[in-house]
Design an enzyme around this catalytic site. Structure first.
Site, short mmCIF file in Angstrom:
data_model
loop_
_atom_site.label_atom_id
_atom_site.label_comp_id
_atom_site.label_asym_id
_atom_site.label_seq_id
_atom_site.Cartn_x
_atom_site.Cartn_y
_atom_site.Cartn_z
N TRP A 33 0.86 -1.18 0.00
CA TRP A 33 0.00 0.00 0.00
C TRP A 33 0.90 1.23 0.00
CZ3 TRP A 33 -2.06 2.80 4.78
CH2 TRP A 33 -3.07 3.72 4.44
N LYS A 77 -13.57 -0.83 5.68
CA LYS A 77 -14.17 -1.57 4.59
C LYS A 77 -15.17 -2.61 5.07
CE LYS A 77 -10.34 0.10 2.58
NZ LYS A 77 -9.34 0.94 3.27
N ASP A 122 -0.83 -6.16 8.90
CA ASP A 122 -1.80 -5.14 8.56
C ASP A 122 -3.04 -5.87 8.06
OD1 ASP A 122 -1.81 -2.15 6.38
OD2 ASP A 122 -3.31 -2.99 7.72
#
Lengths: 428, 410
Positions: free
Chosen positions: A160, A277, A241
């Site tokens: 990311w 999300k 993560d």
């Protein structure tokens, strides 16, 4: 002027320009030397999309889920939780620095599993954070301050985009390990093992728990096991993560398997979680940061230091989103609805992957698009090159990041055909 | 062997430890004069009526969702929040040279400002620029700037313990001797913890020195409306500095004046020379926001934006703010009157001269300890009390306790 004399290395934020000629028009301001910062590569895509007037435009940039009409989706369990909360008429007193207790407990439980030995022995500390970014920020700064054994953080290649500046800003050194294999659009398992075997002891290794961002390529369980063994042999500090628990396979426990396996194998991990999300709580900024410690006493010490980090950043976290998440996680009826809705979101993504691959075939593309189906989670690493991406944006108003990443969440049954057409056009 | 084996236990943040000790105290007479949050005359937290109203509006609006806000925050929140600080008709706003960043409370706004200044002010990544905070000040000021990388955070003279008022000569003296370009953190109104604000004339003197010596103005505005009950009155200093042509930062908190403590609603207002400078500053602020929290929480900002931008709700809010300020004023008057009636040794005029939520009683640490241990009245070691902790029901007990303490403990 101090500006001229400064020879210090500039942090990742902004760039220092030696061309001070322009200063003359700005020298009546403190900010004459402030360069215009480049737009954020990911969030900047959305902003460019907004400005586009084409009726066919598609926003495949930011990873925010959309329903099959391309609309933001507010989960039913969220609405129900909000109604419940509203009826309670709660006050707005400051939360503790570490956040809402009901939330942090259930957040840890979601990741580690209700029967986790770690939870039973109280040897974890979990604090509420400002979603995933806030969690990574706290984590990076905690490691920078207390992990004196190493400055090195190894990110998978690619990772990311925001991981790098977060860790760099915290004073860590960024390194990389092989991860994505462009020739297969899959996992470079041997490359990863090779690189991990060479990492200096006590280095920090960042692992995406599931639904790797940006590639969508996840290790298989047998591969995770080998990675866990090797990481232990190398005595590395694992930073997981997990921003997509539930979103990858549609199953909460399956998506947390890697995290739980590493813990079972004795790794004392640190973990970032996001509820942006999987609960659609993007703008409410709901997240958690967990440190798995040796024992409860150590967890208390670590907790005290996390608070010392948090207090000068924002004092204490926002209530609203955490209260919603806690209500959902702790109310059986709502929890059940949530599991179904997460499953539904994951399923729609999987269906869009299948339709995209099928449409590309129908367009007559001779390329192998199997990876579109094999990759997991919200993102698909198409394999498109920057020039092809640029064409796709300019000619078809399809917005995505330069690395060829598309957010499958932005694909619907009405636009998947158009997308396939555009991709085929720029790749044939 | 643990990676964290060497992590030491940190000392708890004093003000929160005080609250915890209060909670654990079984004495039915106990009074919490610690944490800075408003309380009603029943000693209860108060969700503002206008806030309840707007919450209902938000819940009923099905067009709203939980999508990400822009990095810098909700636009209608940022602009209306800046207007509150600078005034509707601010020349700076009209000249298009005001920018804002929505932040996590006042703390977040200070943090963003500090991080920006360290990177871009007085050179690049200049950690040596002195940062001056008042003596005393809100304890977190020190940490915010130190954590942003500033190596030299120093006090400027402010509180005169003997005369229980502003040490103006000391303050001006420190301004005169501070290295050029030093950053000064100024409390816009209702100084925390002393409740002692400069008068208009005194602010003008401060501004004159700061302008002449090119010192950076960083206002901390956490109590606008709360001090006098009037938003404009409480913003006088901030607006005066704007008229004097300063480029400056103002960290705003809506925790107290909106009672939105736990929603973390803050705004960093930036006043610059012109629009181009604002634009570039904001672009760099985005970079800092992105590595800290990516984008700010939406609920509180929405609430404030709707309130500030809707005429009837705005009027109702101002009224709610005045209700809170008035109760504090009446408690001040009452406490002073009771101490005087009891003949408590010392002078107590400062109780009503001081302004805002806090009062620096002048009690010394031994006396504070006595208050806590013997009377179960919890206040900060500095002698700071939160006036909101006083109610018509406990004020006699508190007054008598202060009297007893002052008489028996030196």
């Amino acid at each position: 002027m101090a500006l001229l004399k400064s020879s210090k290395a500039i942090s990742s934020i902004g760039t220092f320009s030696a061309s001070l000629g322009v200063l003359s028009t700005r020298n009546s301001s403190w900010w004459g030397g402030v360069q215009m910062g480049p737009p954020d590569p990911i969030l900047g895509v959305s902003e460019a999309f907004k400005r586009d007037t084409s009726p066919k435009k598609m926003n495949l940039g930011v990873g925010a889920y959309r329903d099959d009409h391309g609309k933001p989706f507010v989960l039913d369990c969220v609405r129900k939780a909000e109604a419940l909360i509203s009826s309670k008429q709660l006050d707005k007193e400051y939360l503790a620095i570490g956040g809402l207790g009901d939330f942090t407990k259930s957040c840890a439980q979601l990741a580690l599993g209700a029967d986790s030995e770690v939870l039973k022995s109280g040897r974890n500390i979990t604090v509420q954070t400002i979603s995933g970014t806030g969690s990574l920020c706290i984590g990076a700064n905690f490691l920078s301050r207390f992990h004196s054994a190493s400055r090195d953080v190894y990110l998978p290649k690619p990772s990311w985009g925001n991981h790098t500046p977060i860790f760099r800003d915290a004073g860590m050194q960024l390194k990389a390990y092989r991860y994505y294999d462009p020739s297969t659009c899959g996992f470079d398992f041997n490359g990863a093992l090779d690189d991990i075997s060479k990492m200096p002891e006590k280095s920090v290794i960042m692992l995406h728990a599931c639904a790797h961002n940006p590639t969508g390529v996840d290790p298989k369980p047998e591969q995770w096991k080998e990675i866990a063994d090797l990481v232990k042999k190398r005595d590395l500090l694992v930073f997981f993560d997990m921003a997509y628990q539930g979103f990858a396979s549609g199953d909460i426990d399956r998506d947390a398997w890697a995290v739980r396996h590493f813990i079972e194998q004795g790794h004392k991990i640190v973990l970032s979680q996001s509820f942006a999300k999987n609960m659609g709580l993007y703008g409410e900024r709901v997240g958690g940061f967990t440190v798995v410690c040796n024992d409860a006493e150590e967890a208390k010490r670590v907790e005290s230091q996390l608070k010392i980090l948090i207090r000068p950043m924002y004092s204490n976290p926002p209530m609203n989103g955490a209260r919603i998440a806690a209500t959902i996680l702790n109310t059986p009826d709502l929890y059940k609805i949530w599991l179904e809705e997460v499953h539904g979101m994951a399923n729609r993504i999987i269906k869009m992957r299948e339709q995209l691959a099928a449409n590309l075939k129908n367009e007559g593309s001779t390329h192998n698009w199997q990876h579109v189906i094999d990759q997991i989670g919200m993102f698909c690493f198409t394999g498109l090159k920057p020039e092809q991406v640029e064409r796709l944006t300019k000619e078809f108003s399809v917005y995505m990041t330069k690395d060829g990443r598309i957010s499958m969440a932005g694909v619907t049954s009405s636009n998947v055909g158009y997308l396939a057409h555009g991709i085929h056009a720029v790749t044939k | 062997m643990s990676l964290f084996g060497e992590v030491p236990q940190a000392i708890p943040v004093a003000v929160f430890k005080l609250s915890n000790d209060f909670k654990d105290d079984p004495n039915p007479m106990k009074v919490n004069l610690g944490v800075g949050a408003y309380r009603t005359d029943e000693g209860q937290p108060w969700v503002l009526p206008v806030v309840k109203k707007v919450e209902k509006i938000i819940v009923a609006d099905n067009s709203l969702n939980h999508e990400y806000l822009p990095i810098l925050g909700l636009p209608e929140f940022r602009s209306s929040a800046s207007k509150i600080a600078l005034g509707e008709d601010s020349p700076a706003i009209q000249e298009n040279r005001v920018g804002a960043v929505q932040c996590l409370g006042g703390t977040g706004a200070l943090k963003m400002g500090a991080e920006f200044l360290r990177r871009w002010y007085n050179g690049n990544d200049n950690m040596k620029t002195p940062v001056y905070v008042s003596a005393p000040t809100w304890e977190n000021h020190n940490s915010v700037f130190a954590n942003a990388g500033f190596e030299d955070v120093r006090p400027y003279k402010y509180w005169d313990a003997e005369k229980r008022g502003l040490d103006l000569a000391g303050f001006l003296g420190d301004l005169e001797t501070a290295p050029k370009h030093s950053i000064f953190v100024l409390h816009a109104c209702a100084h925390n913890p002393t409740g002692t604000d400069p008068t208009h004339v005194e602010w003008m003197q401060v501004a004159e020195v700061m302008k002449r010596r090119k010192l950076f103005v960083f206002f901390d505005s956490a109590y606008q409306g709360f001090a006098s009950g009037c938003l404009d009155k409480d913003a006088w200093a901030v607006r005066y500095f704007v008229t004097q042509g300063f480029e400056m930062f103002c960290a705003q908190s809506f925790s107290k004046n909106f009672g939105l403590y736990n929603e973390r609603v803050g705004n960093l207002t930036i006043v610059a020379r012109d629009a181009d400078n604002v634009r570039r500053v904001l672009s760099q602020m985005e970079k800092i926001v992105r590595v800290t929290w990516s984008n700010p929480p939406s609920q509180g900002a929405r609430l404030v934006a709707i309130t500030l931008n809707t005429a009837e709700l705005f009027a109702e809010w101002k009224d709610n703010v005045k209700t809170m300020a008035d109760r504090v004023l009446s408690m001040r008057a009452s406490l002073q009157a009771k101490l005087q009636a009891l003949g408590t040794p010392g002078t107590w005029g400062h109780i009503t001269q001081q302004i805002g939520m806090f009062s620096f009683t002048g009690l010394n640490p031994k006396q504070v300890e006595y208050m806590i241990k013997e009377r179960s009245i919890y206040l900060m070691a500095s002698g700071r009390i939160n006036m909101c902790g006083l109610t018509t029901k406990n004020i006699d007990y508190v007054a008598k306790s202060i009297h007893e303490t002052v008489v028996n403990v030196q």
